[in-house]
Design a protein around this motif. Structure first.
Motif, PDB file in Angstrom:
ATOM      1  N   ASN A 122       3.950  11.571  43.861  1.00 32.02           N
ATOM      2  CA  ASN A 122       4.235  11.643  42.417  1.00 32.02           C
ATOM      3  C   ASN A 122       5.301  12.710  42.134  1.00 32.02           C
ATOM      4  O   ASN A 122       5.029  13.775  41.570  1.00 32.02           O
ATOM      5  CB  ASN A 122       2.947  11.912  41.634  1.00 32.02           C
TER       6      ASN A 122
ATOM      7  N   VAL B 143       1.776   3.532  34.792  1.00 31.80           N
ATOM      8  CA  VAL B 143       1.330   4.831  34.273  1.00 31.80           C
ATOM      9  C   VAL B 143       0.100   5.307  35.061  1.00 31.80           C
ATOM     10  O   VAL B 143      -0.051   6.489  35.354  1.00 31.80           O
ATOM     11  CB  VAL B 143       1.033   4.760  32.748  1.00 31.80           C
TER      12      VAL B 143
ATOM     13  N   PRO C 120       7.814  12.751  39.947  1.00 31.76           N
ATOM     14  CA  PRO C 120       8.047  13.139  38.550  1.00 31.76           C
ATOM     15  C   PRO C 120       7.062  14.225  38.082  1.00 31.76           C
ATOM     16  O   PRO C 120       7.451  15.165  37.387  1.00 31.76           O
ATOM     17  CB  PRO C 120       7.842  11.835  37.766  1.00 31.76           C
TER      18      PRO C 120
ATOM     19  N   MET D 119       7.457  15.475  28.856  1.00 29.77           N
ATOM     20  CA  MET D 119       6.258  16.149  29.379  1.00 29.77           C
ATOM     21  C   MET D 119       6.550  17.603  29.735  1.00 29.77           C
ATOM     22  O   MET D 119       5.689  18.460  29.565  1.00 29.77           O
ATOM     23  CB  MET D 119       5.681  15.396  30.581  1.00 29.77           C
ATOM     24  N   THR D 120       7.771  17.868  30.149  1.00 29.77           N
ATOM     25  CA  THR D 120       8.140  19.271  30.397  1.00 29.77           C
ATOM     26  C   THR D 120       7.963  20.063  29.098  1.00 29.77           C
ATOM     27  O   THR D 120       7.390  21.160  29.095  1.00 29.77           O
ATOM     28  CB  THR D 120       9.601  19.338  30.900  1.00 29.77           C
TER      29      THR D 120
ATOM     30  N   TRP E 246       9.530   8.088  29.595  1.00 26.52           N
ATOM     31  CA  TRP E 246       9.721   8.856  30.832  1.00 26.52           C
ATOM     32  C   TRP E 246      11.176   9.309  30.972  1.00 26.52           C
ATOM     33  O   TRP E 246      12.103   8.652  30.472  1.00 26.52           O
ATOM     34  CB  TRP E 246       9.371   8.003  32.069  1.00 26.52           C
ATOM     35  N   GLY E 247      11.337  10.411  31.697  1.00 23.69           N
ATOM     36  CA  GLY E 247      12.671  10.853  32.111  1.00 23.69           C
ATOM     37  C   GLY E 247      13.512  11.458  31.001  1.00 23.69           C
ATOM     38  O   GLY E 247      14.726  11.593  31.148  1.00 23.69           O
ATOM     39  N   GLN E 248      12.876  11.858  29.902  1.00 24.67           N
ATOM     40  CA  GLN E 248      13.640  12.459  28.798  1.00 24.67           C
ATOM     41  C   GLN E 248      13.156  13.881  28.484  1.00 24.67           C
ATOM     42  O   GLN E 248      13.405  14.413  27.408  1.00 24.67           O
ATOM     43  CB  GLN E 248      13.513  11.576  27.541  1.00 24.67           C
ATOM     44  N   GLY E 249      12.412  14.433  29.451  1.00 23.57           N
ATOM     45  CA  GLY E 249      11.983  15.829  29.298  1.00 23.57           C
ATOM     46  C   GLY E 249      10.784  16.031  28.379  1.00 23.57           C
ATOM     47  O   GLY E 249      10.421  17.168  28.078  1.00 23.57           O
TER      48      GLY E 249
ATOM     49  N   TYR F 249      -1.920  15.353  32.546  1.00 24.73           N
ATOM     50  CA  TYR F 249      -1.095  14.675  31.544  1.00 24.73           C
ATOM     51  C   TYR F 249      -0.736  13.249  31.942  1.00 24.73           C
ATOM     52  O   TYR F 249      -0.789  12.873  33.118  1.00 24.73           O
ATOM     53  CB  TYR F 249       0.209  15.451  31.298  1.00 24.73           C
TER      54      TYR F 249
ATOM     55  N   LYS G 151       9.820  22.404  36.861  1.00 25.74           N
ATOM     56  CA  LYS G 151      10.733  22.734  35.753  1.00 25.74           C
ATOM     57  C   LYS G 151      10.142  23.753  34.780  1.00 25.74           C
ATOM     58  O   LYS G 151      10.872  24.489  34.146  1.00 25.74           O
ATOM     59  CB  LYS G 151      11.137  21.453  34.992  1.00 25.74           C
TER      60      LYS G 151
ATOM     61  N   ARG H 262       8.008  17.488  39.609  1.00 27.28           N
ATOM     62  CA  ARG H 262       9.212  18.017  38.935  1.00 27.28           C
ATOM     63  C   ARG H 262       8.855  18.696  37.615  1.00 27.28           C
ATOM     64  O   ARG H 262       9.412  19.738  37.286  1.00 27.28           O
ATOM     65  CB  ARG H 262      10.233  16.905  38.657  1.00 27.28           C
TER      66      ARG H 262
ATOM     67  N   LEU I 147       2.045   9.957  30.192  1.00 23.66           N
ATOM     68  CA  LEU I 147       3.001   9.618  29.136  1.00 23.66           C
ATOM     69  C   LEU I 147       3.359   8.140  29.214  1.00 23.66           C
ATOM     70  O   LEU I 147       3.456   7.576  30.308  1.00 23.66           O
ATOM     71  CB  LEU I 147       4.273  10.467  29.344  1.00 23.66           C
TER      72      LEU I 147
END
Ligand code: COA
Length: 189
Positions: A143, A39, A145, A115-116, A110-113, A103, A152, A148, A105
């Protein structure tokens, strides 16, 4: 700037998350992910070594809440009723009406949307409830992610800031993304 309308940090809500003020009771959840070297790999801060490090961090945030100078939220997973990260609007430059997002997390989420989703709530707050005109974000080139997340939510890539940050003993190029109020209004149409 309408910052004075927010003497107390407001709670924000999205489909799966609650963004709320942090408290000392969050220390165990915070430590659980902030002690993870993965992290902290691209962050300015080092992994927490003990619960004491998490207390020190939280105390610094609480002090800033008291002085009304902090827009850092704890991210709570509604279903799991757990603090899983933090996000914030930092580096306010009032005369120029801009601020920056930051931010982190828990790796488990991670990878489940998530932070978006959290950043969308931050941007909505920033553009709807304050007079901010520009919200930017920076991340190290590696970085992906983080880049992205910014892509996004519709932030525009503005370029690379060469050796802009000195982090953990070396200089780092940073990707710069930003959204200005005009972009936000177009996105919201
Ligand atoms: C950056 C971070 C907050 C992203 O949170 P998240 O909830 O996993 O983000 P999301 O799920 O909303 O989006 C992540 C995107 O990155 C993509 N991604 C993940 N790992 C990737 C990789 N190694 N290479 C390229 N893309 C990657 C995901 O596929 C997703 O994009 P997609 O929806 O187009 O598939 C999280 O990884 C984190 O906390 N990292 C450590 C702390 C940190 O780096 N903070 C930011 C400092 S600038």
């Amino acid at each position: 700037m309408t910052l004075s309308l927010y003497p107390d940090l407001p709670t924000l809500e999205s489909d799966r998350l609650i963004l709320r003020k942090m408290s000392l009771e969050d220390a165990p959840d915070l430590f659980e992910y902030a002690s993870d070297p993965e992290v902290a790999k691209y962050t300015t801060w080092h992994p927490h070594q003990s619960l004491e490090d998490s207390h020190i961090f939280l105390n610094s945030i609480l002090k800033k809440y008291q002085n009304h100078e902090c827009f850092d939220w704890g991210i709570v997973h509604k279903a799991d009723i757990k603090l899983i990260g933090t996000c914030g609007l930092v580096n306010w430059v009032l005369p120029h009406y801009h601020a920056e997002i930051g931010y982190a997390l828990s790796q488990r989420y991670w990878g489940q949307g998530y932070m978006t989703e959290a950043v969308q709530a931050l941007l909505a707050f920033g553009f709807q409830k304050t007079d901010l005109n520009r919200i930017q974000g920076r991340c190290k080139l590696a970085n992906r992610p983080s880049a992205r997340v910014m892509e996004k939510v519709g932030m525009k890539f503005e370029g690379i800031l060469r050796q802009q940050m000195f982090i953990k003993g070396s200089f780092h190029d940073m990707n710069l993304y930003a959204l200005v109020r005009k972009d936000w209004e177009n996105l919201s149409k």
